[in-house]
Structures are given as C-alpha cells and as structure tokens.
Design an enzyme around this catalytic site. Structure first.
Site, mmCIF file in Angstrom:
data_model
loop_
_atom_site.group_PDB
_atom_site.id
_atom_site.type_symbol
_atom_site.label_atom_id
_atom_site.label_comp_id
_atom_site.label_asym_id
_atom_site.label_seq_id
_atom_site.Cartn_x
_atom_site.Cartn_y
_atom_site.Cartn_z
ATOM 1 N N SER A 1 0.794 -1.229 0.000
ATOM 2 C CA SER A 1 0.000 0.000 0.000
ATOM 3 C C SER A 1 0.828 1.283 0.000
ATOM 4 O O SER A 1 0.260 2.377 -0.029
ATOM 5 C CB SER A 1 -0.938 -0.001 1.207
ATOM 6 O OG SER A 1 -0.228 -0.366 2.358
ATOM 7 N N THR B 1 -2.066 3.015 4.034
ATOM 8 C CA THR B 1 -1.250 4.235 4.000
ATOM 9 C C THR B 1 -0.433 4.367 5.278
ATOM 10 O O THR B 1 -0.871 3.953 6.339
ATOM 11 C CB THR B 1 -2.215 5.447 3.914
ATOM 12 O OG1 THR B 1 -2.921 5.363 2.695
ATOM 13 C CG2 THR B 1 -1.492 6.777 4.003
ATOM 14 N N THR C 1 1.528 7.037 0.412
ATOM 15 C CA THR C 1 0.577 5.990 0.006
ATOM 16 C C THR C 1 0.596 5.725 -1.487
ATOM 17 O O THR C 1 1.051 6.573 -2.263
ATOM 18 C CB THR C 1 -0.859 6.422 0.394
ATOM 19 O OG1 THR C 1 -1.749 5.307 0.271
ATOM 20 C CG2 THR C 1 -1.372 7.548 -0.482
ATOM 21 N N ARG D 1 -6.391 9.773 -10.037
ATOM 22 C CA ARG D 1 -7.096 9.998 -8.766
ATOM 23 C C ARG D 1 -6.084 10.378 -7.670
ATOM 24 O O ARG D 1 -5.038 9.773 -7.528
ATOM 25 C CB ARG D 1 -7.846 8.726 -8.359
ATOM 26 C CG ARG D 1 -8.608 8.829 -7.027
ATOM 27 C CD ARG D 1 -7.835 8.261 -5.866
ATOM 28 N NE ARG D 1 -8.607 8.257 -4.626
ATOM 29 C CZ ARG D 1 -8.084 7.953 -3.436
ATOM 30 N NH1 ARG D 1 -6.822 7.622 -3.335
ATOM 31 N NH2 ARG D 1 -8.827 7.992 -2.364
ATOM 32 N N THR E 1 -5.801 7.557 7.465
ATOM 33 C CA THR E 1 -5.729 6.493 6.464
ATOM 34 C C THR E 1 -7.149 6.009 6.199
ATOM 35 O O THR E 1 -8.040 6.230 7.006
ATOM 36 C CB THR E 1 -4.890 5.290 6.950
ATOM 37 O OG1 THR E 1 -5.496 4.759 8.116
ATOM 38 C CG2 THR E 1 -3.474 5.687 7.261
ATOM 39 N N GLY E 2 -7.302 5.303 5.084
ATOM 40 C CA GLY E 2 -8.635 4.799 4.751
ATOM 41 C C GLY E 2 -9.256 5.628 3.639
ATOM 42 O O GLY E 2 -8.541 6.122 2.752
HETATM 43 N N1 ASP Z 1 -6.173 7.330 2.414
HETATM 44 C C1 ASP Z 1 -5.616 6.741 1.229
HETATM 45 C C2 ASP Z 1 -6.239 7.399 0.041
HETATM 46 O O1 ASP Z 1 -7.430 7.622 0.037
HETATM 47 C C3 ASP Z 1 -5.814 5.257 1.109
HETATM 48 C C4 ASP Z 1 -5.671 4.408 2.330
HETATM 49 O O2 ASP Z 1 -5.231 4.859 3.374
HETATM 50 O O3 ASP Z 1 -6.046 3.236 2.258
HETATM 51 O O4 ASP Z 1 -5.554 7.624 -0.925
#
Ligand code: ASP
Length: 360
Positions: free
Chosen positions: A88, A198, A216, A226, A249-250
């Site tokens: 990731s 991330t 990330t 994106r 994160t997320g």
């Molecule tokens: N926050 C990150 C993003 O949206 C992805 C992740 O943390 O899974 O790019």
C-alpha cells in the site's frame, strides 16, 4: 554547584537518552488530567507485522542520532516506501487500474509550519523525500504528475519501475475477476489482497518540536489521476507545533471532506485527548453518513505532551479468526516499540457489504 534545569527539559533530556522512567507511563487518552511529559515519541498508523516495528525504530534511531522530528518522520516512512512487501506504500505497492503506480505523499514541519506534497508521482520509490524537497526547495506546496517527476529527477532521485511481480499479479487477478462479460478469465478462485494501509508517521522530539509524514499508493486499482487525502494538508496530515499532529488512512475522499487531520488537531487544541479527538472526527464522519458509512477511516494523533491515540470508523474482520483487526497503531517512546489499541465506532463490514465496494 547545582545546575538549574527546567523540569520539562530535564525529563525530555532523560527520555532523549533512552532512559525509561516508570512515571512517564500512562495509557493513551486515559484521562483528561495532564500527565507528565512523554518525549520523544513516534506514532505510526502502520499495522503490517513486517514493517511496523522497523518504521518506528528507524524514526526513533534517527532522533537518537540527533535528527529533527521531520528527519525522523521521513526515515520511518522510507522503511515502508522501500519495502516491496508493503502493498500500500511506495515500491511494490498495488498499481492503479491501468497497472502502474501513482504515489501521493506529504510532509509537515511544526517548528516553521511549512509543508510540502506530491501527488500522482510515478517511478520514484520515496515520494516522501520529494515532498520534503518541494517544501524546502520551492515556494510551492504541491507538485503533481509529470512536473513532480521532473522535479524529483532534477534533485537526483532515480526513476525506477515500481511494479513488482506480486503487485502485477494482484492487478492481473483483479482485472480477470472484474466481469464475466469480457475475455479475461481467472485460473482459480483467489483471495483478494488486503486493502488500505497508508503510512502516517508522527514525531515529537525531546524538545517538543513536532513533524509528520504521510505516504501511500492511494486506493489500489484507482482511476488514473485519482488523488486521495494523503498529499492534502489538513486531510491526510496536519501538524501544529503548539498542539500536536494527526494523520489519516482509509477512505481519502471522506478525510478530505471532513478536513480530518486538521479537525483532530483543532479538537486537541480545545483540550481533548488525542484519542477523544480522533473519536470525535470519526463520529462526525459516521453522522455525515447517517450512521452507515460503507468504508473506514482511521486517524492517529499525538499531542505536545506525548500523549497519543487513534480511532477508526471501523476495523476489518480477519478471515481466519473473525476478529476485528486494523485498529491498532505503532508507538515508540522511551519504553521501546509497541502496538497500542485504537477504538472503532462500528463493526467491520460484512462480506456481502464488501462486495458492493468497487475497489475491494
Ligand atoms: N487514504 C488513502 C487514500 O485515500 C488510502 C488508504 O489509506 O487506504 O488515498
């Protein structure tokens, strides 16, 4: 002759020498009463067993060598960026929908309040280093795409292929399983790789200076171009030297809409513990989605005193045990490295619910 030293500096100095003081120990966010200082301190969102300890240890060792909070945050992040097993972040990360990687990263430095970021950066293993260069060697805050790559090469960073065989296989499996109305066919029914991951590294040094770094690949198999929250100051990362730092994160889109990291720091400024501030922001996200968000968002934070905490909208269900995972976060202080428990507001999404989410 007695040397007069303010108690704060004395404690910070001892902790800086790696002296474990029992009275520094205090559970994260356990009370609103201010406890003793816990400096230096490193906090990371990373949960992957193979990198999490190496991340906080690299950051800690950089502090012990006399590096700044920013040096330490980037050193810790580099471990994850350069490890091809980490799907990731950085080199070896899972690619976008067309099979190549576009990386996002940001840094923020408390003492001067400066920040730098890159987005959709291709072919550079350590986007966090480029984000720092943007901060220190330009009057801009963010560079994207081709411009970011040109700038990285101008500063001597090497252009390299970031796609490992494992990541290529993840991408090929995803493509083969996308539809039964195309000409791609999966050979066997395979488990999908885990999503998210991330890295946020937040560092408080022995003198109270704070810095942070976020890096990330974004969402795996994302649409080309994106950009998520990680390079957005205030969303994926925020640092205020007078208060503390936070990283997210997320689901990046939700972190951007909530100004998640900025809001965590603002809530700490108002007096919340790091854990309560993280929980507040996750609750805000849950409420915006009428109590049923179909994603997760996790925030980690530390404050200037060396308290720390984390909260998430929800964790993930471990396939083998059914237990909720992904809520913990890494900490390194004078007691060494350990994983601490975060809190979740909602239970993990079910398998059926997960199937409705495009990127999973
Ligand atoms: N926050 C990150 C993003 O949206 C992805 C992740 O943390 O899974 O790019």
């Amino acid at each position: 002759m007695t040397i007069k030293m303010p108690r704060r500096k004395f404690v910070a100095g001892l902790a800086g020498l790696g002296v474990a003081l029992p009275w520094l120990r205090r559970p994260a966010g356990a009370s609103t009463a201010p406890g003793p200082l816990n400096r230096p301190l490193v906090v990371t969102s990373k949960t992957n067993a193979f990198v999490r300890e190496a991340v906080t240890t690299a950051a800690w060792e950089e502090l012990m060598r006399g590096g700044s909070a920013l040096d330490a945050a980037i050193k810790g992040t580099n471990v994850s960026e350069l490890d091809p097993r980490d799907a990731s972040v950085g080199y070896g990360g899972d690619p976008n929908e067309e099979g190549f990687l576009q990386l996002d990263a940001s840094v923020m430095n408390g003492p001067d309040g400066k920040a730098g970021a890159v987005a959709a950066l291709e072919n550079i293993k350590t986007p966090s280093i480029v984000a720092r260069l943007v901060m220190e060697r330009t009057d801009h805050l963010m560079l994207v795409g081709k411009g970011a790559l040109k700038f990285a090469k101008m500063h001597g960073l090497k252009e390299e292929d970031l796609l490992t065989d494992t990541a290529r296989e993840h991408w090929r499996d995803w493509k083969e399983n996308l539809s039964d109305r195309d000409y791609y066919m999966p050979p066997v029914d395979k488990d999908k790789p885990e999503g998210g991951g991330t890295i946020n590294v937040l560092v408080l040094d022995a003198t109270g200076d704070i810095a942070g770094c976020t890096s990330t690949v974004g969402h795996r198999f994302k649409i080309v171009g994106r950009v998520g929250d990680s390079p957005i100051i205030g969303a994926g990362l925020y640092v205020d030297n007078a208060v503390g730092a936070a990283g997210a994160t997320g689901q990046g889109e939700e972190s951007i809409k909530t100004c998640a990291s900025f809001l965590v720091v603002e809530k700490m400024r108002e007096g919340m513990t790091p854990r309560d501030a993280c929980r507040y922001v996750c609750q805000r996200v849950v409420d915006r989605h009428n109590g049923r968000p179909m994603f997760s968002l996790k925030v980690v934070a530390l404050n200037k005193r060396g308290e720390y905490g984390s909260a998430a909208v929800r964790g993930r269900a471990d396939k083998a045990t059914g237990k909720t995972i992904g809520l913990d976060f890494g900490v390194h202080d004078a007691r060494g490295h350990r994983m601490e428990a975060g809190v979740a507001l909602l239970p993990p999404l079910t398998e059926a619910e997960l199937k409705t989410i495009p990127w999973r």
